[in-house]
Design an enzyme around this catalytic site. Structure first.
Site, PDB file in Angstrom:
ATOM      1  N   GLY A  17      -2.031  33.400   4.189  1.00  0.00           N
ATOM      2  CA  GLY A  17      -2.443  33.380   2.784  1.00  0.00           C
ATOM      3  C   GLY A  17      -3.320  34.559   2.418  1.00  0.00           C
ATOM      4  N   LYS A  18      -3.018  35.723   2.997  1.00  0.00           N
ATOM      5  CA  LYS A  18      -3.767  36.932   2.633  1.00  0.00           C
ATOM      6  C   LYS A  18      -3.577  37.244   1.161  1.00  0.00           C
ATOM      7  CE  LYS A  18      -2.274  39.720   5.583  1.00  0.00           C
ATOM      8  NZ  LYS A  18      -1.454  40.901   5.767  1.00  0.00           N
ATOM      9  N   TYR A  55      16.055  35.081   2.123  1.00  0.00           N
ATOM     10  CA  TYR A  55      15.621  34.253   3.243  1.00  0.00           C
ATOM     11  C   TYR A  55      14.637  34.984   4.147  1.00  0.00           C
ATOM     12  CZ  TYR A  55      18.411  30.111   2.474  1.00  0.00           C
ATOM     13  OH  TYR A  55      18.913  28.946   1.955  1.00  0.00           O
ATOM     14  N   ASP A  72       3.819  38.752  -3.315  1.00  0.00           N
ATOM     15  CA  ASP A  72       2.367  38.653  -3.471  1.00  0.00           C
ATOM     16  C   ASP A  72       1.903  39.232  -4.811  1.00  0.00           C
ATOM     17  OD1 ASP A  72       1.281  37.225  -1.320  1.00  0.00           O
ATOM     18  OD2 ASP A  72       1.623  38.905   0.032  1.00  0.00           O
ATOM     19  N   LYS A 191     -12.092  32.081  19.505  1.00  0.00           N
ATOM     20  CA  LYS A 191     -11.700  33.215  20.356  1.00  0.00           C
ATOM     21  C   LYS A 191     -10.602  34.091  19.742  1.00  0.00           C
ATOM     22  CE  LYS A 191     -13.229  34.236  24.298  1.00  0.00           C
ATOM     23  NZ  LYS A 191     -14.017  33.497  24.968  1.00  0.00           N
ATOM     24  N   PRO A 192      -9.492  33.495  19.193  1.00  0.00           N
ATOM     25  CA  PRO A 192      -8.463  34.381  18.616  1.00  0.00           C
ATOM     26  C   PRO A 192      -9.046  35.292  17.529  1.00  0.00           C
ATOM     27  CG  PRO A 192      -7.659  32.113  18.746  1.00  0.00           C
ATOM     28  CD  PRO A 192      -9.106  32.074  19.111  1.00  0.00           C
ATOM     29  N   CYS A 383      18.854  34.069 -16.171  1.00  0.00           N
ATOM     30  CA  CYS A 383      19.634  35.224 -15.705  1.00  0.00           C
ATOM     31  C   CYS A 383      21.019  34.752 -15.250  1.00  0.00           C
ATOM     32  CB  CYS A 383      18.869  35.965 -14.617  1.00  0.00           C
ATOM     33  SG  CYS A 383      19.353  37.697 -14.535  1.00  0.00           S
ATOM     34  N   GLN A 387      24.415  33.149 -17.416  1.00  0.00           N
ATOM     35  CA  GLN A 387      25.811  33.554 -17.221  1.00  0.00           C
ATOM     36  C   GLN A 387      26.667  32.341 -16.861  1.00  0.00           C
ATOM     37  OE1 GLN A 387      25.470  36.769 -14.338  1.00  0.00           O
ATOM     38  NE2 GLN A 387      24.340  38.077 -15.748  1.00  0.00           N
ATOM     39  N   ARG A 463      22.562  42.925 -13.539  1.00  0.00           N
ATOM     40  CA  ARG A 463      23.523  44.010 -13.702  1.00  0.00           C
ATOM     41  C   ARG A 463      24.545  43.651 -14.785  1.00  0.00           C
ATOM     42  NH1 ARG A 463      24.530  44.379  -8.424  1.00  0.00           N
ATOM     43  NH2 ARG A 463      22.966  45.984  -8.190  1.00  0.00           N
ATOM     44  N   HIS A 508      13.882  37.169 -17.055  1.00  0.00           N
ATOM     45  CA  HIS A 508      13.152  36.299 -16.122  1.00  0.00           C
ATOM     46  C   HIS A 508      11.787  35.918 -16.692  1.00  0.00           C
ATOM     47  CE1 HIS A 508      15.848  36.533 -12.640  1.00  0.00           C
ATOM     48  NE2 HIS A 508      16.173  37.713 -13.140  1.00  0.00           N
ATOM     49  N   GLU A 510       9.909  33.586 -15.854  1.00  0.00           N
ATOM     50  CA  GLU A 510       8.981  33.053 -14.846  1.00  0.00           C
ATOM     51  C   GLU A 510       7.903  34.058 -14.441  1.00  0.00           C
ATOM     52  OE1 GLU A 510      12.182  33.744 -14.400  1.00  0.00           O
ATOM     53  OE2 GLU A 510      12.676  34.419 -12.378  1.00  0.00           O
TER      54      GLU A 510
HETATM   55  N1  GLN Z   1      24.044  38.481 -10.545  1.00  0.00           N
HETATM   56  C1  GLN Z   1      23.774  38.517 -11.945  1.00  0.00           C
HETATM   57  C2  GLN Z   1      23.740  39.937 -12.477  1.00  0.00           C
HETATM   58  O1  GLN Z   1      23.643  40.879 -11.731  1.00  0.00           O
HETATM   59  C3  GLN Z   1      22.467  37.796 -12.270  1.00  0.00           C
HETATM   60  C4  GLN Z   1      21.267  38.454 -11.667  1.00  0.00           C
HETATM   61  C5  GLN Z   1      20.048  37.561 -11.664  1.00  0.00           C
HETATM   62  O2  GLN Z   1      20.180  36.349 -11.826  1.00  0.00           O
HETATM   63  N2  GLN Z   1      18.888  38.123 -11.434  1.00  0.00           N
HETATM   64  O3  GLN Z   1      23.817  40.149 -13.657  1.00  0.00           O
END
Ligand code: GLN
Length: 538
Positions: A17-18, A55, A72, A191-192, A383, A387, A463, A508, A510
């Site tokens: 958690g730096k 991942y 981060d 110690k660590p 995003c 689509q 894209r 986005h 978020e």
């Molecule tokens: N793969 C889609 C695109 O390139 C959506 C990309 C995304 O959801 N960030 O437009």
């Protein structure tokens, strides 16, 4: 005021958690009226995390200026509410790339190019530039990885040199390490941490403050022992206890006096701070008992960090509505039939399809969008999620049964999502639309009632686009194109007219949400989910 520097290093193990510690320090200093900027220097060789597998790396956080950065930076922005820039995330890859390009251009005048001074100088220049260019009083730089990693050595040497050059009153070293608790002997082990500090000392860095990640509270004797063997004042041994929510960490660190210590060493007046609204937010979060269930349908659901900002934006909207958000992580590849959709989605109050790339799992997302559309379940498509909603609607409502995105099918007769003509034939890496773009919002829409203004700017990373060739067919339907980019006439927001809340956005949102200021679309999405939940209870 001359720029001052705080460096955060980590030891013993990774994932302590730096980032949260660095973000908390930023927030506590900002709260005292200090102009701060947080940045992250990552020793790996990729140029940026943009092309890395979620991942391995978690989400790619996008800055306003279109930087694809480490997650981060998302913590930093959420805690400090300071908008960061591309340059606030540097990787060893970027450092070496610029050195090698300069070398090929003859920029070193025939000299041998070496780790010291060339690599270290490049790192130092970037650390300093990241702060100076943002006009910050204090630059907080987190060094990724764990002290002792071979690849991080030039970074550690660079920060050692900065301290030597600017002195103690302009530079603080904070070292975060783990204090394991051994159940068998009922003891916290130091110690660590001692070894980790010694390792750092071996590179010429004596930490000023040690941050002790621990499950249990530190006794006076543990603090004294750590102070003695790590060579710091005993009030510079800071407890960093595992918290129920990351948002409690700054409150804990404030109590431990870390901000006071930093101000003292950096000779900054320790002005009165006011954390009351943040505290209230954390208290609200801890008191939530009523739950709304949100299905997040994506293909990287096993690693929640892959959708970190979406998760935090949902939590923030939950705090606003005084509801605990129970995210049901649904692997879109498991949703193959209408029965699967029923099985996974029948008990949820809202469905979110977040961003993503590649074909795998998209059929499950299409089923989820259709399920939400038909049953009046609040849907939020981000995003790729927009689509997906467009493709599903084209297929099921507008009768284009093979509708698709050309990202997933090049032979479809109905490419409702496509590359724009000016992107075609260009190399893949150069075509992402990144960073802030304008969007104008139509009147009388869900988007308008969320934003309450007619022009916004949001961060993008994609894209493909809604294909304007099909615009007329959508405009006569119940799907409304409610937001568009004025410069290039691109569809930015879609929504359904005959549905309680069904919205897709090409950007986005978020990334712009803050724990104490949820993004308006997340806020209204959860508002609609709360509405569905109360109806279900009737
Ligand atoms: N793969 C889609 C695109 O390139 C959506 C990309 C995304 O959801 N960030 O437009």
């Amino acid at each position: 005021m001359k720029t001052k520097f705080i460096f955060i290093t980590g030891g013993v193990v990774s994932s302590l958690g730096k980032g949260i510690a660095a973000a908390s320090i930023g927030m506590l200093l900002k709260n005292r009226g200090v102009k701060v900027v947080n940045q992250k220097f990552d020793p790996y060789l990729n140029i940026d995390p943009g092309t890395m597998n979620p991942y391995q790396h978690g989400e790619v956080f996008v800055t306003e200026d279109g930087g694809e950065t480490d997650l981060d930076l998302g913590h930093y922005e959420r805690f400090t509410d300071v908008a960061l820039r591309k340059q606030n995330n540097t990787t060893a890859g970027k450092v070496y790339l610029s050195i090698l390009e300069r070398e090929r251009d003859g920029g070193y005048g025939g000299n041998t190019v070496q780790a010291i001074p060339h690599v270290t100088d490049e790192i130092k220049n970037r650390i300093i530039a990241g702060g100076v260019q943002t006009g910050a009083d204090v630059v907080i730089t987190e060094i990724g990885g764990t002290v002792g990693d071979i690849e991080s050595l030039p970074f550690i040497e660079a920060i050692r040199q900065i301290r030597q050059q600017v002195g103690r009153s302009r530079c603080v070293f904070v070292h975060l390490g783990l204090l394991p608790y051994l159940k068998e002997c009922g003891e916290i082990k130091t110690k660590p941490m001692q070894h980790s500090v010694k390792e750092l000392l071996g590179f010429g860095i004596q930490p000023d403050i040690i941050l002790c990640r621990t499950e249990r509270s530190l006794t006076k004797s543990i603090r004294e022992k750590l102070a003695l063997f790590c060579n710091v004042a005993s009030n510079a041994v800071i407890e960093n206890r595992t918290a129920k929510s990351i948002y409690e960490v700054p409150l804990m660190l404030e109590k431990e006096g870390i901000a006071h210590l930093l101000c003292e060493q950096l000779e900054i007046p320790d002005e009165r701070s006011d954390l009351s609204s943040w505290k209230e937010m954390v208290e609200t979060l801890y008191s939530l008992d009523s739950v709304v269930k949100i299905a997040l349908v994506g293909k990287y659901v096993e690693l929640h960090d892959a959708y970190l900002s979406v998760q935090e934006a949902l939590i923030a909207a939950g705090i606003y509505h005084k509801k605990r958000i129970d995210i049901q992580w649904i692997d879109s590849e498991l949703v193959c039939t209408a029965e699967d959709a029923q099985k996974y989605l029948s008990s949820v109050h809202g469905i979110i399809v977040p961003g993503g790339f590649g074909n795998r799992g998209t059929e499950g997302m299409l089923l989820a969008a259709g399920y939400a559309r038909e049953r009046g379940i609040p849907y939020f498509g981000i995003c790729l999620g927009l689509q997906i909603a467009v493709i599903e609607f084209a297929r099921s409502v507008l009768g284009m049964s093979d509708a698709h995105s050309t990202e997933f099918s090049t032979t479809t007769e109905h490419p409702v999502i496509d590359l724009m003509p000016d992107q075609k034939g260009v190399q893949l890496g150069g075509t992402l639309r990144l960073g802030l773009y304008r969007c104008t919002i139509s009147e009388g829409t869900l988007a308008e009632s969320a934003y309450k203004v007619h022009e916004i700017q949001e961060r993008h990373r994609h894209r493909y686009e809604f294909n304007n060739v099909f615009r007329d067919r959508f405009e006569g339907s119940s799907m409304q194109l409610s937001g568009r980019n004025p410069e290039r006439d691109l569809v930015e927001i879609i929504e359904l007219k005959d549905h309680p809340w069904f919205v897709g956005v090409q950007f986005h949102p978020e990334f712009a949400s803050r724990p104490n200021r949820p993004h308006p679309l997340f806020r209204d999405f959860i508002g609609a989910a709360v509405g569905l939940r109360s109806e279900a209870e009737k």
